[in-house]
Design an enzyme around this catalytic site. Structure first.
Site: not given
Ligand SMILES: Cc1ncc(C[n+]2csc(CCOP(=O)(O)OP(=O)(O)O)c2C)c(N)n1
Ligand SMILES: [Mg+2]
Lengths: 576, 80
Positions: A126-127, A176, A491
């Site tokens: 477990f775990q 553990k 982005m």
């Molecule tokens: C954990 C993770 N999943 C996906 C991405 C891909 N990614 C990079 S920027 C972004 C958008 C971020 O959105 P938001 O926080 O609203 O910031 P904004 O660009 O709108 O300022 C994504 C999905 C990432 N960098 N990290």
């Protein structure tokens, strides 16, 4: 739950369990703060922690990933090693993102994780998860302890490895049974200062230094590329002295930001995909590049086939595997940036480069006209991210520590905050981990309580680690959280807009009301939408005593410029 | 075909740390041999693979970066 009072202090006891040895090792290392989350396989350590509560401050996060980012924020803000506790299995696997993040960004961290009893290893107990294997790829070092007498040495080695050379994350797993077992020998903690096969020595010679000095003394168009290593080595002043003596312009990578004041005449801007126009373009005009503690990340170099082919490269770097990995160094200088810069500067001639500096100014004027003016003084109804950051910069006199998440808001914070103090911009650079900023800000404030900490977070990122609001509320950590809310994964939307024919595939978000959510967590919050309300709202946030969340509704479809599209060279940056 | 000689501490999990470096650089291993010394403190891991000079220059420092690795080099006579 009623808890029995324990009588004797643990250190007075002659016997010591493996769990107590963990705690005593942490005390011996001077650890003051632990970010953690308990569970079955780490319960003996948490029981030992109960007795050490007066010496060590434990912060109960709401997700183990949060613990890792909080430890990263703590480490970067305080210069100490961040410490994390987690249980086996899911507790340990929840650390993976933070470990990978710390490995990429050279953040010193020691994670102590529980593991099932040694007799159960390999039985799918477990775990039980195979953390040895899982962590091998995302740590600087990892080790499994199955014998209580091994705890102290493993911990001492862990701290040494985490903080020495190029810092990084270490995982120590303790089964553990090893936590429960009494030590056979008396507890003894001997700090490690060297290891037989792990070398952190400098590898530069007089000749290397002289070669570097000759290149710099003869350079007409030298450029300094300052990276993460400058801050880690505490080499900001040494770098400034070199730059001023030789009048060499300084450009910063994302992690290099704030190692020099953005108001300094020699500061020419940020490198990279969304950096400033002048330093990127002129990287391809420089005759000598002095790269300090940076690793030529692809977001900085753009297309390598057209990157600085004309320049001689001096590379100051502590990790031998980084030298010549991406860009060939004409003069590699292996070692600590501070030690090297202090030896190099005396060999350099006082110099001046007015014509070369003027080229930066000319290109910067183009960026000012084409990009910054519109971004900061928009004719749009809605607020833009740059103007929000500008107001924040004014009201904090550029002296806040900005912890940015990942996305457009991260780039806007980097581009528009006027950094006046060192160690003032932390973000997830290498891994680009959404959700980094909220827990990192909590950690940073814990590590640097005297600094004003402002987290700049996107609406997407915020929802990745939003539960850490509960941690912030419980411990009343007075961080200021600014959500730049554009209802988009901005982005990604920008890339779809520019490179995928505007086909917006799953980037629009209908968000909950962050203001109400924050209040429900017990954190004061305010929503701001109108330009005329912004300064007052930011002021209210900064003047509030406890934690505060400012939910800023910004333009939904703003793009970050300049931009170096993937595949483009540094001098192929787009201004619009 | 080149042979890399990797000297490591003889500890549980070190072989995996070594092979991880090959995996992430997409190097396909052709032969692999691990032998502990008489005191069982150190291991010599020999790996042969079809690997370009460029890639070997990248892989070797990454191998040396592993805390338990004492040294890593191309076997003499191994032609590049
Ligand atoms: C954990 C993770 N999943 C996906 C991405 C891909 N990614 C990079 S920027 C972004 C958008 C971020 O959105 P938001 O926080 O609203 O910031 P904004 O660009 O709108 O300022 C994504 C999905 C990432 N960098 N990290
Ligand atoms: Mg967004």
């Amino acid at each position: 739950m009623a808890v029995p009072q324990k009588a004797a202090s643990p250190t007075a006891k002659s016997t010591c369990t493996g769990a107590e040895a963990v705690m005593r090792s942490l005390v011996a290392e001077g650890v003051e703060t632990i970010f953690g989350y308990p569970g079955g396989a780490i319960m003996p350590i948490y029981d030992a922690l109960y007795d050490f509560n007066h010496k060590v401050n434990h912060i109960l996060v709401r997700h183990e990933q949060g613990a890792t980012h909080a430890a990263e924020g703590y480490a970067r803000a305080s210069g100490k090693v961040g410490v994390v506790f987690a249980t086996s299995g899911p507790g340990a696997t929840n650390l993976i993102t933070g470990l990978a993040d710390a490995l990429m960004d050279s953040v010193p961290m020691v994670c102590v994780v529980g593991q099932v009893s040694s007799g159960l290893l390999g039985t799918d107990a477990f775990q039980e998860a195979n953390i040895m294997s899982v962590c091998a790829a995302v740590t600087k070092w990892n080790y499994q302890v199955t014998d209580a007498d091994e705890v102290a040495d493993a911990m001492a080695k862990a701290f040494y490895v985490a903080r020495s050379g190029k810092p990084g994350p270490v995982v120590i797993e303790v089964t553990k049974d090893a936590q429960f077992a009494e030590l056979k020998k008396p507890f003894r903690y001997t700090p490690v200062t060297q290891l037989p096969y792990y070398r952190t020595d400098s590898g530069f010679t007089r000749k290397n230094l002289q070669d570097a000095a000759t290149l710099l003394n003869e350079a007409q168009r030298p450029l300094i590329l300052a990276g993460n290593g400058v801050g880690i080595a505490g080499a900001e002043t040494a770098l400034l002295q070199l730059a001023e003596k030789t009048e060499t312009p300084v450009a910063c990578t994302l992690h290099g930001l704030s190692c020099i004041s953005t108001s300094h005449t020699l500061y020419v801007g940020m490198l990279g995909m969304h950096g400033n126009y002048a330093p990127n373009l002129l990287t391809n005009q420089a005759d000598v590049l002095l790269a300090v503690g940076m690793r030529f990340d692809d977001r900085v170099t753009g297309n390598l086939n057209f990157y600085a082919k004309q320049a001689k490269v001096i590379h100051i770097e502590i990790d031998p595997s980084e030298l010549n990995k991406i860009v060939k160094a004409d003069v590699p200088l292996l070692g600590d940036a501070l030690a090297i810069l202090e030896e190099l500067t005396p060999l350099l001639n006082t110099n001046s480069h007015p014509m070369w500096l003027n080229e930066f100014a000319k290109l910067d004027a183009q960026e000012e006209e084409k990009v910054r003016r519109n971004a900061l003084y928009p004719n749009k109804e809605k607020l833009t991210m740059p103007e929000v950051i500008q107001v924040l910069g004014e009201q904090t006199s550029g002296e806040a520590m900005v912890i940015a998440d990942v996305g457009q808001h991260q780039m806007m914070a980097a581009r528009y905050y006027p950094f006046r103090k060192r160690k003032s911009y932390f973000t997830s650079g290498g891994l680009g981990t959404m959700g980094f900023a909220l827990p990192a800000a909590l950690g940073a404030k814990t590590g640097a309580p005297d600094r004003e900490i402002v987290a700049v977070i996107g609406d997407g990122c915020f929802q990745m680690t939003i539960q850490e609001l509960a941690t912030i509320a419980q411990y009343k950590v007075p961080v200021k959280v600014m959500v730049l809310n554009n209802n988009f994964l901005g982005m990604v939307r920008q890339w779809q807009n520019m490179f995928f024919d505007g086909r917006y595939s799953f980037v629009k978000m209908e968000n909950p009301d962050f203001t109400e959510i924050s209040k429900a967590f017990g954190i004061q919050a305010l929503r701001v939408e109108k330009r005329e309300d912004l300064p007052g709202a930011v002021q209210q946030m900064l003047q509030s005593e406890g934690p505060f969340l400012l939910n800023v509704l910004v333009e939904n479809e703003e793009n970050v410029f300049p931009m170096m599209p993937t595949g483009a060279a540094v001098d192929g940056m787009l201004l619009e | 075909m080149q042979t890399l000689k990797i000297y490591t501490e003889n500890k549980i999990g070190v072989l995996e740390k070594v092979t991880t470096v090959f995996t992430r650089n997409r190097v396909n291993i052709m032969t692999l041999n691990l032998r502990a010394n008489a005191l069982q403190e150190l291991s010599l891991i020999s790996v042969s693979a079809d690997i370009s000079q460029e890639l070997a220059q990248k892989v070797i420092p990454q191998l040396k970066r592993i805390i338990e690795v004492a040294d890593a080099k191309l076997k003499e006579g191994s032609k590049l």
